[in-house]
Scaffold this active site. Sequence first.
Site, PDB file in Angstrom:
ATOM      1  N   SER A   1      20.605 -22.748   6.345  1.00  0.00           N
ATOM      2  CA  SER A   1      20.569 -22.144   5.014  1.00  0.00           C
ATOM      3  C   SER A   1      19.785 -23.028   4.033  1.00  0.00           C
ATOM      4  CB  SER A   1      22.003 -21.890   4.539  1.00  0.00           C
ATOM      5  OG  SER A   1      22.034 -20.999   3.446  1.00  0.00           O
TER       6      SER A   1
ATOM      7  N   ASP B   1      22.692 -15.675   7.658  1.00  0.00           N
ATOM      8  CA  ASP B   1      22.893 -17.097   7.366  1.00  0.00           C
ATOM      9  C   ASP B   1      23.467 -17.859   8.561  1.00  0.00           C
ATOM     10  OD1 ASP B   1      23.920 -19.581   6.254  1.00  0.00           O
ATOM     11  OD2 ASP B   1      23.740 -18.637   4.295  1.00  0.00           O
TER      12      ASP B   1
END
Length: 296
Positions: free
Chosen positions: A38, A185
């Site tokens: 991320s 993610d």
Amino acid sequence: MRIDGVFSGGGVKALAFVGALQVVTEKGYSFERVAGTSAGAITASLVAAGYKMDEMENILREMKFDVFVDPPLFERFLPFAKWLLLYFRMGLYKGDQLEKWLYKKLGEKGVYTFSDLPLGSLKVICSDLTLGRIMVIPDDLEPVYGIDPMKFSVAKAVRMSAGLPYFFMPVRLQGKSQVKSLIVDGGLLSNFPIWVLETREGNRIRPILGMKLSNPPNQLPRRKIRNSIEMFHALFLTMKQAHDARYISKSTSADVLFIPVKNIDTTDFYLSTDQKDELIQLGRDYAENFITKWKK
């Protein structure tokens, strides 16, 4: 001294990494390989591309994070529509602006695809919801999806890793099957992928320095859960933390620089100049204390 580095997710809180990295490089360390999830993948990609720490600070200080909040055009005229269509799109915002920004910044260093980086120098972690597995880019592209990793965009890989569920729309990736994979993610399955820089036997080629935007696993704050919304939030955070907390407890936490950030949330895109300064200084403060005690 050449070391490897791994960076956790954490959204805008990752500005603290800049201050920490400044201290690390000032002490004479440089990175051979980097990995991240991320926001940590964003940091890792900039480091792998060759950005100096002062350059990274200038970029992130001047950047307006709210430009990444990019709803489809018609929603600018019908703001309420995003909630009605969330069910089908599975995300409030497109994430296109984030990918365009990454493409531009990486391109300024001559990095567009993984062929522009030294082999093995960058590992990006994503979550494949369709196949139910952790996805490591570029390693998994050829064997799992039949995609040439040398032709794959680094900016797209990082955008996929930063696809916070329900906030950004998932990226659909065509693999070997007829069904496209939904990629979100990487923090959903591994928010701190220190394992990806180790050998299969758990050995390390060189010292690994990890940076994680939280307290150590045994010092995580307790959560108050009073309703179903807070319970959903707690479920999501527990999934993110459980895998990595278990791994860190088995390895040595002495190699992990923990930077607990308070009063700033992952998606606080409207940071003031003072808040940015505080985050960078926080990273410096924790790194100064850590690096003098770090035993490689």
